[in-house]
Design an enzyme around this catalytic site. Structure first.
Site, mmCIF file in Angstrom:
data_model
loop_
_atom_site.group_PDB
_atom_site.id
_atom_site.type_symbol
_atom_site.label_atom_id
_atom_site.label_comp_id
_atom_site.label_asym_id
_atom_site.label_seq_id
_atom_site.Cartn_x
_atom_site.Cartn_y
_atom_site.Cartn_z
ATOM 1 N N ASP A 309 0.851 -1.175 0.000
ATOM 2 C CA ASP A 309 0.000 0.000 0.000
ATOM 3 C C ASP A 309 0.903 1.246 0.000
ATOM 4 O OD1 ASP A 309 -3.276 0.407 1.484
ATOM 5 O OD2 ASP A 309 -2.148 1.722 0.160
ATOM 6 N N GLU A 503 -10.670 6.622 3.927
ATOM 7 C CA GLU A 503 -9.695 6.065 4.852
ATOM 8 C C GLU A 503 -9.883 6.588 6.266
ATOM 9 O OE1 GLU A 503 -6.378 5.821 1.322
ATOM 10 O OE2 GLU A 503 -5.807 5.160 3.314
HETATM 11 C C1 GLC Z 1 -4.322 4.170 -0.325
HETATM 12 C C2 GLC Z 1 -5.235 3.005 -0.023
HETATM 13 C C3 GLC Z 1 -5.264 1.953 -1.101
HETATM 14 C C4 GLC Z 1 -4.968 2.589 -2.452
HETATM 15 C C5 GLC Z 1 -3.552 3.139 -2.421
HETATM 16 C C6 GLC Z 1 -3.188 3.877 -3.705
HETATM 17 O O1 GLC Z 1 -3.751 4.663 0.853
HETATM 18 O O2 GLC Z 1 -5.082 2.330 1.224
HETATM 19 O O3 GLC Z 1 -6.563 1.345 -1.063
HETATM 20 O O4 GLC Z 1 -5.090 1.627 -3.481
HETATM 21 O O5 GLC Z 1 -3.329 3.994 -1.309
HETATM 22 O O6 GLC Z 1 -3.938 5.058 -3.821
#
Ligand code: GLC
Length: 612
Positions: A309, A503
């Protein structure tokens, strides 16, 4: 964009990979089937080129676009909010092609896997169709529809030259106070497994390199939706109760509740999996060899690659060097750095050169990445980042699919006096609430911007516009954001709910209406006119005042750009069939409250939904 003939020439000894023959290997076997070509390419690669493939930068953090060439980066992403300076399909396409051009000029000319969060349509791009978030799709109980939505989304993603989406989320949110509840299909593992599989099949098909498909990503492994209250991340001095927290659960619960979506996604051939920011019993998923290698790769037979992530490895206890060593040795294959890519490359190189990370681990990671790139068709001689399906992008045909999804996602929770469906003759419908005429609110997070935004942020139909279209000539439709002006109307339609979030910023211990909307309900309920309320939210809310003041209540979740689908249910063009994908609690103190709990006493149970 010139075809990548260089790639076909340079990969001497490696025949261009034809698409898998009809009836050829599918599922995880598809990726293994490219190993002869992968071996030939791997044998040519320097350590720097291998490490480049394992490095994903966010385009907004490129200090010099030429770094794509300098470091032979394997992947670029547009993280949430990392949009091109002006935001149109054409602007996105030009950006992607510019970066792919730079990749094609490297020694081996290996194209980028280009990633974006197209999690409810290609919703970061102005003009794309925005589908209901997963919580609404869970309410449809319709895997065929979910598969079609993912396929439509794949076409719209390819219309910008992009070939990878960080979707589907197969989270199983267990406490609705978590800010990412709406990214989950349901609290029920079986429903999540079914819809997650459908989404993977829609995004990838049997051939993720086909012109109307993209590489998918099941996320976030695992138990991202099972964290314990009070264990969430602390960011900029703010403690968040759930997001990126610690799932303090047994392995049995991890498997039975939180892993089912990965079992079906892997069986459906998902090419990438994203480990979670969160921890399992105190160990960060990004650092867990048990989770990444022993369970995902060895036990579940996953042959694609793991993508971290966004800067997730930075949250592993220790310094950045130990973060990298721990995560790569645990089984992480590609790292979403996303900004410090020069430091990442330098440090990973040192770790390999001093033996802290064996070359065999590097080769395994790069093998997995190259398998997916072959499967995505990036090594076919005629491959290019040309946009495809441009005419279909944001088309009425695509919007019709989204409208059907909205119709099927709406759950009728209450209908006193059979107030719904609205039936002629109606002299005046008075619509109240700012959310009634706000495409940003009805779309929620991950729309144009990471956190989403209120206002006319993209193309579509607001719920008010949908009501006006459906009401017909004989009915006057009026609107007030604050709830005033209802006196004398035949019916009030109140549209209220949560403002966009994503988030950790969605972690919420109250699950109440925003003050502004609570006031709208109070004003409306005093007008002496029947009230129908449409709730827009990323989860069940504790809003007794709404159920008290309203004859009818619809849960419409976060429907996206096609608000006309809500009007279709209000007017009975489509009778509601939606069923709750999450238990609706009486009080927030009941959280977490899920089907199967011992003292299960919800306001509305999992699966509840009225019809006409
Ligand atoms: C974010 C998320 C994830 C996403 C990634 C790229 O923090 O947790 O779901 O795909 O970063 O944007």
């Amino acid at each position: 964009m010139r075809a990548l003939l260089l790639c076909g020439l340079v990969l001497a000894g490696c025949t261009a990979a034809p698409p898998p023959p009809a009836g050829g290997p599918t599922g995880q076997a598809l990726y293994r089937s490219f190993d002869p070509q992968v071996d030939a390419l791997l044998a040519q690669m320097t350590l720097a080129e291998k490490i480049g493939q394992m490095t994903q930068a966010d385009q907004e953090f490129l200090t010099d676009e030429a770094h794509i060439h300098t470091y032979a980066l394997g992947s670029i992403l547009n993280g949430g909010g990392s949009d091109p300076v002006t935001n149109s399909r054409e602007d996105w396409t030009a950006m992607v092609q510019r970066y792919q051009d730079l990749a094609s000029q490297t020694r081996l000319g290996i194209p980028l896997l280009y990633g974006v969060d197209a999690v409810h349509g290609h919703a970061n791009v102005v003009g794309a169709v925005v589908f209901p978030h997963n919580i609404g799709l869970g309410a449809t109980r319709n895997p065929d529809l979910v598969q079609e939505i993912a396929h439509v989304t794949a076409r719209e993603v390819r219309a910008t030259g992009i070939n990878w989406t960080f979707a589907p989320s197969v989270a199983v949110p267990r406490d609705d106070r978590w800010g990412r509840t709406y990214e989950g299909f349901a609290e029920d593992p079986a429903l999540v497994a079914s819809l997650g599989e459908a989404a993977v099949r829609g995004y990838q098909g049997d051939d993720p390199g086909a012109p109307d498909r993209v590489v998918a990503c099941a996320k976030h492994f695992a138990a991202d939706g099972g964290t314990t209250l009070g264990t969430g991340i602390t960011l900029d001095g703010v403690d968040y109760p759930f997001d990126r927290g610690d799932a303090r659960i047994s392995e049995a619960e991890l498997r039975e509740v939180h892993m089912q979506g990965y079992v079906t996604a892997i069986a459906a051939g998902v090419a990438t999996i994203m480990p979670s920011y969160s921890s399992w019993n105190g160990v960060k998923a990004s650092a867990s060899r048990r989770m990444l290698t022993e369970i995902i790769k060895e036990e579940l037979g996953f042959e694609g690659f793991l993508i971290s992530d966004f800067a997730a490895i930075d949250e592993i206890p220790g310094d950045y060097r130990s973060d990298i060593e721990t995560s790569i040795n645990a089984g992480m294959d590609m790292v979403m750095v996303p900004a410090r890519y020069e430091l990442f490359v330098r440090t990973l190189t040192e770790l390999v050169e001093d033996g802290s990370i064996p070359m065999s681990r590097i080769d395994d990671a790069v093998r997995r990445i190259l398998r997916v790139k072959f499967a995505a068709g990036l090594f076919e001689p005629d491959w290019s980042a040309e946009p495809l399906h441009v005419a279909a992008f944001g088309s009425e045909a695509h919007r019709a699919v989204a409208r059907q999804a909205v119709r099927e996602s709406v759950v009728l929770l209450q209908n006193r006096e059979e107030r719904l469906p609205l039936a002629a003759p109606l002299g005046r419908i008075h619509v109240v609430g700012a959310a009634a005429d706000d495409i940003g609110i009805q779309s929620g997070g991950w729309t144009i911007d990471w956190q989403g935004a209120t206002g006319a942020i993209t193309k579509g139909t607001t719920i008010l516009e949908g009501i006006r279209e459906a009401a017909g000539p004989g009915t006057e439709v009026t609107h007030s954001a604050d709830g005033s002006g209802a006196e004398g109307a035949d019916v009030i339609v109140a549209v209220v709910g949560e403002r966009p979030y994503a988030e950790m910023f969605g972690d919420d211990l109250a699950l109440r209406l925003p003050e502004e909307d609570a006031a709208v309900i109070a004003t409306a309920s005093g007008a002496g006119v029947p009230v129908v309320t449409v709730l827009l939210s990323g989860r069940p809310l504790v809003v007794p005042e709404v159920f008290e003041a309203s004859d009818a209540v619809l849960a419409a979740w976060l429907p996206g750009s096609e608000g006309g689908g809500v009007a279709d249910v209000l007017f009975g063009t489509f009778a509601p069939t939606g069923r709750l994908p999450f238990t609706w609690p009486r009080t927030v103190a009941q959280q977490p409250l899920n089907l199967g709990d011992a003292d299960y006493d919800p306001l509305f149970p999992y699966g509840f939904g009225l019809g006409y």
